[in-house]
Design a protein around this motif. Structure first.
Motif, PDB file in Angstrom:
ATOM      1  N   ASP A 184       3.364   5.634 -19.753  1.00 31.12           N
ATOM      2  CA  ASP A 184       1.982   5.943 -20.087  1.00 31.12           C
ATOM      3  C   ASP A 184       1.797   7.445 -19.903  1.00 31.12           C
ATOM      4  OD1 ASP A 184      -0.753   6.371 -20.140  1.00 31.12           O
ATOM      5  OD2 ASP A 184      -1.245   4.513 -19.092  1.00 31.12           O
ATOM      6  N   GLU A 185       1.870   8.175 -20.997  1.00 30.90           N
ATOM      7  CA  GLU A 185       1.807   9.633 -20.923  1.00 30.90           C
ATOM      8  C   GLU A 185       0.442  10.120 -20.429  1.00 30.90           C
ATOM      9  OE1 GLU A 185       4.206  11.691 -21.115  1.00 30.90           O
ATOM     10  OE2 GLU A 185       5.802  10.389 -21.891  1.00 30.90           O
ATOM     11  N   ASP A 186      -0.619   9.391 -20.752  1.00 34.06           N
ATOM     12  CA  ASP A 186      -1.938   9.763 -20.237  1.00 34.06           C
ATOM     13  C   ASP A 186      -1.971   9.640 -18.715  1.00 34.06           C
ATOM     14  OD1 ASP A 186      -3.032  10.418 -22.633  1.00 34.06           O
ATOM     15  OD2 ASP A 186      -4.189   8.580 -22.885  1.00 34.06           O
ATOM     16  N   PHE A 187      -1.320   8.603 -18.182  1.00 34.45           N
ATOM     17  CA  PHE A 187      -1.275   8.436 -16.729  1.00 34.45           C
ATOM     18  C   PHE A 187      -0.545   9.609 -16.085  1.00 34.45           C
ATOM     19  CE2 PHE A 187       1.459   6.913 -13.189  1.00 34.45           C
ATOM     20  CZ  PHE A 187       0.469   6.843 -12.214  1.00 34.45           C
ATOM     21  N   LEU A 188       0.589   9.998 -16.637  1.00 37.31           N
ATOM     22  CA  LEU A 188       1.351  11.112 -16.070  1.00 37.31           C
ATOM     23  C   LEU A 188       0.544  12.407 -16.154  1.00 37.31           C
ATOM     24  CD1 LEU A 188       4.870  10.205 -17.473  1.00 37.31           C
ATOM     25  CD2 LEU A 188       4.139  10.105 -15.075  1.00 37.31           C
ATOM     26  N   ALA A 189      -0.191  12.591 -17.250  1.00 34.27           N
ATOM     27  CA  ALA A 189      -1.034  13.785 -17.370  1.00 34.27           C
ATOM     28  C   ALA A 189      -2.170  13.754 -16.351  1.00 34.27           C
ATOM     29  CB  ALA A 189      -1.596  13.884 -18.786  1.00 34.27           C
ATOM     30  N   ALA A 190      -2.726  12.569 -16.111  1.00 35.30           N
ATOM     31  CA  ALA A 190      -3.838  12.451 -15.163  1.00 35.30           C
ATOM     32  C   ALA A 190      -3.389  12.743 -13.736  1.00 35.30           C
ATOM     33  CB  ALA A 190      -4.452  11.059 -15.250  1.00 35.30           C
ATOM     34  N   LEU A 191      -2.128  12.451 -13.416  1.00 37.83           N
ATOM     35  CA  LEU A 191      -1.647  12.706 -12.060  1.00 37.83           C
ATOM     36  C   LEU A 191      -1.809  14.170 -11.665  1.00 37.83           C
ATOM     37  CD1 LEU A 191       1.656  10.687 -11.433  1.00 37.83           C
ATOM     38  CD2 LEU A 191      -0.638  10.266 -10.526  1.00 37.83           C
ATOM     39  N   ALA A 192      -1.707  15.058 -12.639  1.00 36.24           N
ATOM     40  CA  ALA A 192      -1.854  16.487 -12.333  1.00 36.24           C
ATOM     41  C   ALA A 192      -3.266  16.819 -11.846  1.00 36.24           C
ATOM     42  CB  ALA A 192      -1.511  17.306 -13.577  1.00 36.24           C
TER      43      ALA A 192
ATOM     44  N   GLN B 111       7.096  11.865 -10.594  1.00 32.19           N
ATOM     45  CA  GLN B 111       6.792  10.493 -11.019  1.00 32.19           C
ATOM     46  C   GLN B 111       7.529  10.143 -12.296  1.00 32.19           C
ATOM     47  OE1 GLN B 111       4.248   7.907  -9.449  1.00 32.19           O
ATOM     48  NE2 GLN B 111       6.194   7.288 -10.324  1.00 32.19           N
ATOM     49  N   ARG B 112       7.620  11.068 -13.245  1.00 30.24           N
ATOM     50  CA  ARG B 112       8.357  10.826 -14.485  1.00 30.24           C
ATOM     51  C   ARG B 112       9.832  10.536 -14.183  1.00 30.24           C
ATOM     52  NH1 ARG B 112       7.469  11.953 -19.768  1.00 30.24           N
ATOM     53  NH2 ARG B 112       5.613  13.192 -19.253  1.00 30.24           N
ATOM     54  N   ARG B 113      10.431  11.336 -13.312  1.00 29.01           N
ATOM     55  CA  ARG B 113      11.841  11.118 -12.973  1.00 29.01           C
ATOM     56  C   ARG B 113      12.043   9.733 -12.365  1.00 29.01           C
ATOM     57  NH1 ARG B 113      11.537  16.700 -11.646  1.00 29.01           N
ATOM     58  NH2 ARG B 113      10.935  16.249  -9.482  1.00 29.01           N
ATOM     59  N   ARG B 114      11.133   9.330 -11.495  1.00 33.00           N
ATOM     60  CA  ARG B 114      11.277   8.010 -10.859  1.00 33.00           C
ATOM     61  C   ARG B 114      11.096   6.891 -11.876  1.00 33.00           C
ATOM     62  NH1 ARG B 114       8.183   8.318  -4.999  1.00 33.00           N
ATOM     63  NH2 ARG B 114       8.848  10.407  -4.387  1.00 33.00           N
ATOM     64  N   PHE B 115      10.114   7.031 -12.754  1.00 30.60           N
ATOM     65  CA  PHE B 115       9.899   6.008 -13.774  1.00 30.60           C
ATOM     66  C   PHE B 115      11.117   5.894 -14.695  1.00 30.60           C
ATOM     67  CE2 PHE B 115       4.945   6.066 -13.962  1.00 30.60           C
ATOM     68  CZ  PHE B 115       4.905   5.227 -12.864  1.00 30.60           C
TER      69      PHE B 115
ATOM     70  N   GLY C 151       0.798  -1.211   0.000  1.00 27.63           N
ATOM     71  CA  GLY C 151       0.000   0.000   0.000  1.00 27.63           C
ATOM     72  C   GLY C 151       0.837   1.269   0.000  1.00 27.63           C
ATOM     73  N   PHE C 152       0.212   2.371  -0.423  1.00 31.86           N
ATOM     74  CA  PHE C 152       0.916   3.639  -0.579  1.00 31.86           C
ATOM     75  C   PHE C 152       0.051   4.832  -0.168  1.00 31.86           C
ATOM     76  CE2 PHE C 152       2.272   0.830  -4.013  1.00 31.86           C
ATOM     77  CZ  PHE C 152       3.657   0.894  -3.968  1.00 31.86           C
ATOM     78  N   GLY C 153       0.711   5.857   0.330  1.00 29.93           N
ATOM     79  CA  GLY C 153       0.196   7.200   0.225  1.00 29.93           C
ATOM     80  C   GLY C 153       0.658   7.669  -1.147  1.00 29.93           C
ATOM     81  N   GLU C 154      -0.268   7.896  -2.060  1.00 31.45           N
ATOM     82  CA  GLU C 154       0.069   7.996  -3.487  1.00 31.45           C
ATOM     83  C   GLU C 154       0.778   9.305  -3.856  1.00 31.45           C
ATOM     84  OE1 GLU C 154      -0.184   5.512  -5.347  1.00 31.45           O
ATOM     85  OE2 GLU C 154      -1.668   4.207  -4.397  1.00 31.45           O
ATOM     86  N   LEU C 155       1.798   9.146  -4.686  1.00 30.44           N
ATOM     87  CA  LEU C 155       2.487  10.293  -5.270  1.00 30.44           C
ATOM     88  C   LEU C 155       1.595  10.895  -6.354  1.00 30.44           C
ATOM     89  CD1 LEU C 155       5.153  11.950  -5.582  1.00 30.44           C
ATOM     90  CD2 LEU C 155       5.835  10.266  -7.303  1.00 30.44           C
ATOM     91  N   THR C 156       1.429  12.215  -6.328  1.00 32.12           N
ATOM     92  CA  THR C 156       0.588  12.878  -7.336  1.00 32.12           C
ATOM     93  C   THR C 156       1.327  13.970  -8.100  1.00 32.12           C
ATOM     94  OG1 THR C 156      -0.277  14.377  -5.635  1.00 32.12           O
ATOM     95  CG2 THR C 156      -1.578  12.402  -6.119  1.00 32.12           C
ATOM     96  N   ASP C 157       2.641  14.025  -7.975  1.00 34.79           N
ATOM     97  CA  ASP C 157       3.460  15.009  -8.696  1.00 34.79           C
ATOM     98  C   ASP C 157       3.924  14.372 -10.001  1.00 34.79           C
ATOM     99  OD1 ASP C 157       5.546  16.531  -9.742  1.00 34.79           O
ATOM    100  OD2 ASP C 157       6.341  17.081  -7.778  1.00 34.79           O
ATOM    101  N   PRO C 158       3.399  14.799 -11.153  1.00 34.61           N
ATOM    102  CA  PRO C 158       3.736  14.125 -12.415  1.00 34.61           C
ATOM    103  C   PRO C 158       5.205  14.235 -12.795  1.00 34.61           C
ATOM    104  CG  PRO C 158       2.396  16.077 -12.823  1.00 34.61           C
ATOM    105  CD  PRO C 158       2.387  15.857 -11.354  1.00 34.61           C
ATOM    106  N   GLU C 159       5.843  15.346 -12.492  1.00 37.54           N
ATOM    107  CA  GLU C 159       7.253  15.492 -12.862  1.00 37.54           C
ATOM    108  C   GLU C 159       8.142  14.586 -12.014  1.00 37.54           C
ATOM    109  OE1 GLU C 159       8.206  16.978 -15.577  1.00 37.54           O
ATOM    110  OE2 GLU C 159       6.050  17.343 -15.853  1.00 37.54           O
TER     111      GLU C 159
END
Length: 346
Positions: free
Chosen positions: A304-312, A282-286, A272-280
């Motif tokens: 998944d670029e749509d996923f990264l966009a949705a995080l915002a 998240q991109r760096r980590r991926f 389980g996670f407290g979810e990360l919602t910072d797209p930039e």
């Protein structure tokens, strides 16, 4: 049960059927509890642009051919996570899914290349609530199986006892004598050389090219995990930030993240996670994870670029994935994951 006979022979099926009916009761009990708590059940598509972007997670690749005849690479998902977070961005607040998921390079008593994952999310609720949910599900599973304890091989766990909650660092100290935080810098970066000294001191083997993550995984699997969830459930909390690509950092301590795993009988059941919602971020980590995947396995998966966009657009949320088949295994005492699957992978 005769392991040399196929699962579909009448005698073998007759032996397996009580376990499978128990599986159905456990699923119905959990599904009913979630509905009572106001969760909406969703059904994410299994085909995805990316199977996930963790270095050591392996997907099944396929090819989709459009009306124009042009092939396009797609993957069977390793988790419904990306799709479900898009639903959170769209406005859902409490959702769950019982999803078939696929993970390559995984086969054994506790692993099947296709299995059932229960994943659920809570918007604007702390990740500690997911710990409470998971314990409730394990209690429901025990109740529906008529068992007082969860069992795996010679290990037992009473899900009705107060669970143990311990940090990864404390568990490493208690069960392996390793100072894990001493090898993590304040910004969350890691020191492989320093952790290597710890492994040498306690006599755990390591290779000259092992990364910090490799060594952590070895100590965890050899020294720590077998001691978790014995007698009562263990919640292993505050994973190192370097091992939590999808989780928020713990406020005030950049070395660790809001990630936990739940163990019973030495078996990991939920993550389980407290979810990360910072797209930039998240991109760096991926990208870092895919660089490591390319180094070790010679391949990388697309983002998944749509996923990264949705995080915002995604609100603060907590989410968790639980291996449903493993829960059924422990509730029924079955020795292998295939024993509790209606149709095991051939």
């Amino acid at each position: 049960m005769n392991p040399s006979s196929p699962w579909w022979t009448p005698a073998v099926h007759a032996d397996r059927r009580p376990l499978l009916l128990t599986r159905n009761r456990i699923l119905a009990a959990i599904r009913g509890w979630l509905a009572g708590e106001g969760f909406t059940e969703v059904d994410p598509a299994a085909l995805a642009i990316s199977p996930g972007n963790e270095a050591h997670l392996h997907g099944f690749r396929t090819e989709a051919i459009g009306n124009d005849g042009v092939p396009r690479s797609m993957y069977l998902h390793t988790s419904p996570e990306f799709a479900m977070k898009k639903l959170l961005a769209a406005g859902e607040t409490r959702i769950h899914a019982f999803s078939h998921v696929w993970r390559n390079r995984e086969r054994g008593p506790l692993h099947s290349p296709e299995f059932t994952m229960l994943e659920w999310y809570r918007v604007d609720e702390p990740y500690t609530q997911l710990m409470v949910d998971t314990v409730t599900f394990l209690q429901l599973a025990a109740h529906e199986s008529g068992a007082s304890h969860l069992r795996f091989r010679d290990r037992t766990c009473d899900p009705f006892q107060e669970p143990e909650r311990v940090t990864v660092a404390d568990a490493f100290e208690a069960h392996a004598g390793v100072d894990l935080l001493g090898s993590i810098n304040p910004d969350g970066s890691t020191d492989a050389e320093r952790l290597g000294v710890e492994l040498d001191r306690i006599g755990v083997r390591r290779a000259s090219d092992d990364t910090w993550s490799d060594m952590l995984s070895r100590v965890l699997s050899e020294k720590v995990e077998p001691k978790l969830g014995i007698g009562r459930i263990t919640i292993l909390d505050h994973y190192p930030a370097a091992e939590a690509a999808l989780a928020r950092r713990v406020p005030g301590d950049g070395r660790v993240a809001e990630r936990f795993e739940v163990y019973a009988c030495g078996v990991e059941l939920a993550n389980g996670f407290g979810e990360l919602t910072d797209p930039e971020e998240q991109r760096r980590r991926f990208e870092a994870e895919m660089d490591e995947k390319a180094r070790v396995y010679g391949e990388r998966y697309p983002l998944d670029e749509d996923f990264l966009a949705a995080l915002a657009l995604m609100p603060p949320a907590s989410g968790i994935a639980m291996g449903f088949d493993r829960v059924v295994m422990l509730a029924t005492g079955a020795p292998r994951i295939d024993d509790v699957m209606w149709v095991p992978v051939g």
